[in-house]
Write a protein that holds these residues in place. Structure first.
Motif, PDB file in Angstrom:
ATOM      1  N   ARG A   1       0.837  -1.206   0.000  1.00  0.00           N
ATOM      2  CA  ARG A   1       0.000   0.000   0.000  1.00  0.00           C
ATOM      3  C   ARG A   1       0.871   1.256   0.000  1.00  0.00           C
ATOM      4  N   ASP A   2       1.948   1.238   0.793  1.00  0.00           N
ATOM      5  CA  ASP A   2       2.897   2.361   0.792  1.00  0.00           C
ATOM      6  C   ASP A   2       3.476   2.568  -0.604  1.00  0.00           C
ATOM      7  N   LEU A   3       3.896   1.467  -1.230  1.00  0.00           N
ATOM      8  CA  LEU A   3       4.493   1.558  -2.562  1.00  0.00           C
ATOM      9  C   LEU A   3       3.475   2.075  -3.583  1.00  0.00           C
ATOM     10  N   GLY A   4       2.226   1.652  -3.433  1.00  0.00           N
ATOM     11  CA  GLY A   4       1.186   2.113  -4.347  1.00  0.00           C
ATOM     12  C   GLY A   4       0.964   3.613  -4.248  1.00  0.00           C
ATOM     13  N   GLU A   5       0.985   4.131  -3.024  1.00  0.00           N
ATOM     14  CA  GLU A   5       0.798   5.570  -2.837  1.00  0.00           C
ATOM     15  C   GLU A   5       1.989   6.349  -3.392  1.00  0.00           C
ATOM     16  N   LEU A   6       3.187   5.839  -3.177  1.00  0.00           N
ATOM     17  CA  LEU A   6       4.380   6.501  -3.700  1.00  0.00           C
ATOM     18  C   LEU A   6       4.401   6.464  -5.224  1.00  0.00           C
ATOM     19  N   GLU A   7       3.937   5.351  -5.798  1.00  0.00           N
ATOM     20  CA  GLU A   7       3.863   5.265  -7.255  1.00  0.00           C
ATOM     21  C   GLU A   7       2.839   6.261  -7.788  1.00  0.00           C
ATOM     22  N   GLY A   8       1.724   6.413  -7.075  1.00  0.00           N
ATOM     23  CA  GLY A   8       0.705   7.373  -7.486  1.00  0.00           C
ATOM     24  C   GLY A   8       1.211   8.801  -7.498  1.00  0.00           C
ATOM     25  N   GLU A   9       2.220   9.068  -6.690  1.00  0.00           N
ATOM     26  CA  GLU A   9       2.827  10.399  -6.635  1.00  0.00           C
ATOM     27  C   GLU A   9       4.001  10.527  -7.595  1.00  0.00           C
ATOM     28  N   GLY A  10       4.246   9.461  -8.376  1.00  0.00           N
ATOM     29  CA  GLY A  10       5.319   9.511  -9.367  1.00  0.00           C
ATOM     30  C   GLY A  10       6.712   9.392  -8.799  1.00  0.00           C
ATOM     31  N   LEU A  11       6.848   8.854  -7.569  1.00  0.00           N
ATOM     32  CA  LEU A  11       8.145   8.823  -6.898  1.00  0.00           C
ATOM     33  C   LEU A  11       8.889   7.502  -7.082  1.00  0.00           C
ATOM     34  N   LEU A  12       8.191   6.465  -7.530  1.00  0.00           N
ATOM     35  CA  LEU A  12       8.829   5.179  -7.812  1.00  0.00           C
ATOM     36  C   LEU A  12       7.944   4.397  -8.766  1.00  0.00           C
ATOM     37  N   LYS A  13       8.456   3.234  -9.187  1.00  0.00           N
ATOM     38  CA  LYS A  13       7.673   2.348 -10.056  1.00  0.00           C
ATOM     39  C   LYS A  13       7.638   0.971  -9.426  1.00  0.00           C
ATOM     40  N   ARG A  14       6.447   0.444  -9.225  1.00  0.00           N
ATOM     41  CA  ARG A  14       6.319  -0.893  -8.639  1.00  0.00           C
ATOM     42  C   ARG A  14       6.692  -1.960  -9.664  1.00  0.00           C
ATOM     43  N   VAL A  15       7.412  -2.969  -9.201  1.00  0.00           N
ATOM     44  CA  VAL A  15       7.754  -4.135 -10.009  1.00  0.00           C
ATOM     45  C   VAL A  15       7.497  -5.367  -9.155  1.00  0.00           C
TER      46      VAL A  15
END
Length: 261
Positions: free
Chosen positions: A40-54
């Motif tokens: 969930r943390d990674l999803g929120e960070l991805e939504g902000e354009g700060l990382l890409k989930r793999v």
């Protein structure tokens, strides 16, 4: 010891500065939280354009662009609403203010109520629309001025040299500024160069500068620097100032305003 989500997220971003990938299982073990919480943390960070989930974790994104404004409105919506309500309380009757195009500032436009005879300048179509709707409902009284310039369809805003030249004609009481990041190293930064130039002009035009920044923006550096911490009078956030920032000379004249539930 309880660790807040924003601390986990800052750790994740710090790790990505040091290595190409973070793994869900490693973060889960470090903070004693479930893998679902980490995802969930990674999803929120991805939504902000700060990382890409793999698969199994996340990697650092090389994309320094920001998602379109409409796609960002629901990211941290609760936090933005708290920040906006606190920021609206800073506006006084008979004052002049500037609003930029950030989603938290857009929420602020919706929260301006019970004010009389205020003049608001903005380069945001959406903020101007929200303000006019509130005037029509008699939530506040005053004048709304939409700055001219070059249309940015991604952000529903006006930018460019014309907008900058218009801003140079004004002096206002307060400017409410959103940021992509705020850090000790780079001060205020954002993703879009043209929007940064407008924010810079707004800072120059204002007697008081109020920065609206949710916890994910703290310690973050984005593409374009547009202001120093010394330019800021008030920071409004839903989280307290990071302990490592307290007492720093750059925050000597900055008031940190933490929202309340």
């Amino acid at each position: 010891m309880e660790v807040f989500p924003e601390e986990r997220k800052r750790y994740i971003l710090d790790q990505l500065e040091q290595s190409p990938k973070v793994r869900v299982t490693e973060i889960s073990r470090k903070f004693s939280v479930s893998t679902e919480t980490v995802r969930r943390d990674l999803g929120e960070l991805e939504g902000e354009g700060l990382l890409k989930r793999v698969y199994g974790g996340a990697i650092k994104t090389n994309d320094q662009s920001e998602p379109p404004l409409l796609s960002r409105q629901q990211v941290k919506a609760t936090e933005k609403e708290k920040i906006a309500k606190s920021a609206a309380a800073l506006i006084k009757d008979d004052s002049t203010i500037l609003l930029d195009v950030g989603t938290t500032v857009l929420q602020l436009a919706k929260e301006i109520k019970d004010k009389r005879n205020i003049t608001i300048l903005t380069n945001s179509f959406l903020a101007a629309g929200a303000l006019m709707e509130n005037i029509d409902k008699d939530y506040f009284s005053g004048t709304v001025i939409l700055l001219g310039g070059q249309l940015d369809p991604r952000q529903y805003s006006m930018t460019g040299k014309v907008a900058e030249m218009v801003l140079e004609q004004f002096t206002v009481d307060q400017a409410f500024i959103s940021v992509g990041g705020i850090s000790l190293e780079n001060g205020l930064s954002d993703f879009d160069f043209d929007e940064c130039m407008i924010s810079k002009k707004m800072i120059e035009a204002a007697k008081e500068v109020v920065v609206l920044a949710d916890g994910s923006k703290l310690g973050t550096n984005t593409f374009c620097k547009f202001g120093a911490l010394e330019d800021v009078d008030i920071v409004v956030s839903e989280v307290a100032m990071p302990a490592s920032w307290q007492g720093n000379e750059k925050f000597r004249t900055v008031e940190w305003m933490t929202t309340r539930d």
